[in-house]
Design an enzyme around this catalytic site. Sequence first.
Site, PDB file in Angstrom:
ATOM      1  N   LEU A  32     -24.778  51.169  33.886  1.00  0.00           N
ATOM      2  CA  LEU A  32     -24.090  50.006  34.117  1.00  0.00           C
ATOM      3  C   LEU A  32     -23.645  49.941  35.369  1.00  0.00           C
ATOM      4  CD1 LEU A  32     -21.389  49.734  30.969  1.00  0.00           C
ATOM      5  CD2 LEU A  32     -23.198  48.000  31.686  1.00  0.00           C
ATOM      6  N   ASP A  33     -23.572  48.757  36.007  1.00  0.00           N
ATOM      7  CA  ASP A  33     -23.263  48.376  37.627  1.00  0.00           C
ATOM      8  C   ASP A  33     -21.648  48.476  37.427  1.00  0.00           C
ATOM      9  OD1 ASP A  33     -25.815  47.431  38.040  1.00  0.00           O
ATOM     10  OD2 ASP A  33     -25.437  45.436  37.606  1.00  0.00           O
ATOM     11  N   PRO A  34     -21.288  48.909  38.637  1.00  0.00           N
ATOM     12  CA  PRO A  34     -19.807  49.218  38.805  1.00  0.00           C
ATOM     13  C   PRO A  34     -18.874  48.047  38.383  1.00  0.00           C
ATOM     14  CG  PRO A  34     -21.008  50.059  40.718  1.00  0.00           C
ATOM     15  CD  PRO A  34     -21.861  49.317  39.948  1.00  0.00           C
ATOM     16  N   ALA A  48     -19.490  45.928  36.123  1.00  0.00           N
ATOM     17  CA  ALA A  48     -19.669  45.600  34.668  1.00  0.00           C
ATOM     18  C   ALA A  48     -18.693  46.815  33.642  1.00  0.00           C
ATOM     19  CB  ALA A  48     -21.181  45.751  34.252  1.00  0.00           C
TER      20      ALA A  48
END
EC number: 5.4.99.25
Length: 296
Positions: free
Chosen positions: A37-39, A41
């Site tokens: 998961l992207d930072p 998100a």
Amino acid sequence: MYGWINIDKPCGISSASVVSRVKKILNVKKVGYAGTLDPLASGILPIAIGEATKLMPYAVDVQKSYIFTVQWGEQRTTDDASGEIIKKSNIVPHFEEINKIIPNFIGMIEQVPPNFSAIHVDGVRAFKLARNGQEFELSSRYVNVVRLKLLSFSRENNTADFYLLCKKGVYVRSIARDLGIRLGCFGYVAKLRRVRVGYFKQKNAITLDKLKILHNNGDTHKYLLPLWYVLQDIKHLDDVFCSVEISKIKNGQNIQLNNLYMVKNCDMCYVSTHSVPVAICSIANNVIKPVRVFNV
């Protein structure tokens, strides 16, 4: 300790940082996560503890669900809010226009990953090349979008909210970027939340702070999910084999199957004895073969 933890990742930290926090809270060394998961998100991040790390493919290769917001009018280097603006548009799309193009983004679609991604380019992560200002092109690939639905639209904020159900490999940022390009107004992901990863859902997800409280109180059963949690689609054989056969399986030896009715029409199974995990095995030609043996 072994099993799964359904973490609700907050915005602002990386998936790797979540792993570091979990290691510190539980005082364990063997920890992994399923699906980055992207930072920026938030949402579901399945965490594998101990022997559960051997089952990572079963937690990654599943359907995932997202709720995300697209900000129209700009294209950014990262295709999310953290990037620099590279293109602008004064065009404001209409609800009907957005709905009209959505079918083009459902099914097996061709997608180019964001330049700021973990894709390898000549052995180097793409995001590292992008950060250094190096020019490169990522190849397109086919990904599977099961469902894409427009949930709401705001002309005032020039945004739209979407629900996405997809399989492994889909980049939400690429969908936002490509929607904007197709509409002629550009767009990027302003907000992203993952609401489901296979059997991991929001209803039993916990925050890192909650994990710390439960662990300190000794309430392991309230946060640790069993090893088989990601194996619910696989045939489960518990207390089927005798102790001699179990020993052979633990040592990686094949076992001849006599009771075929128990494993009819399946090529994989999860073996346990007295509910204690033993192995993941393949089944072929009346023979069971250990694929992943658990040391528990």
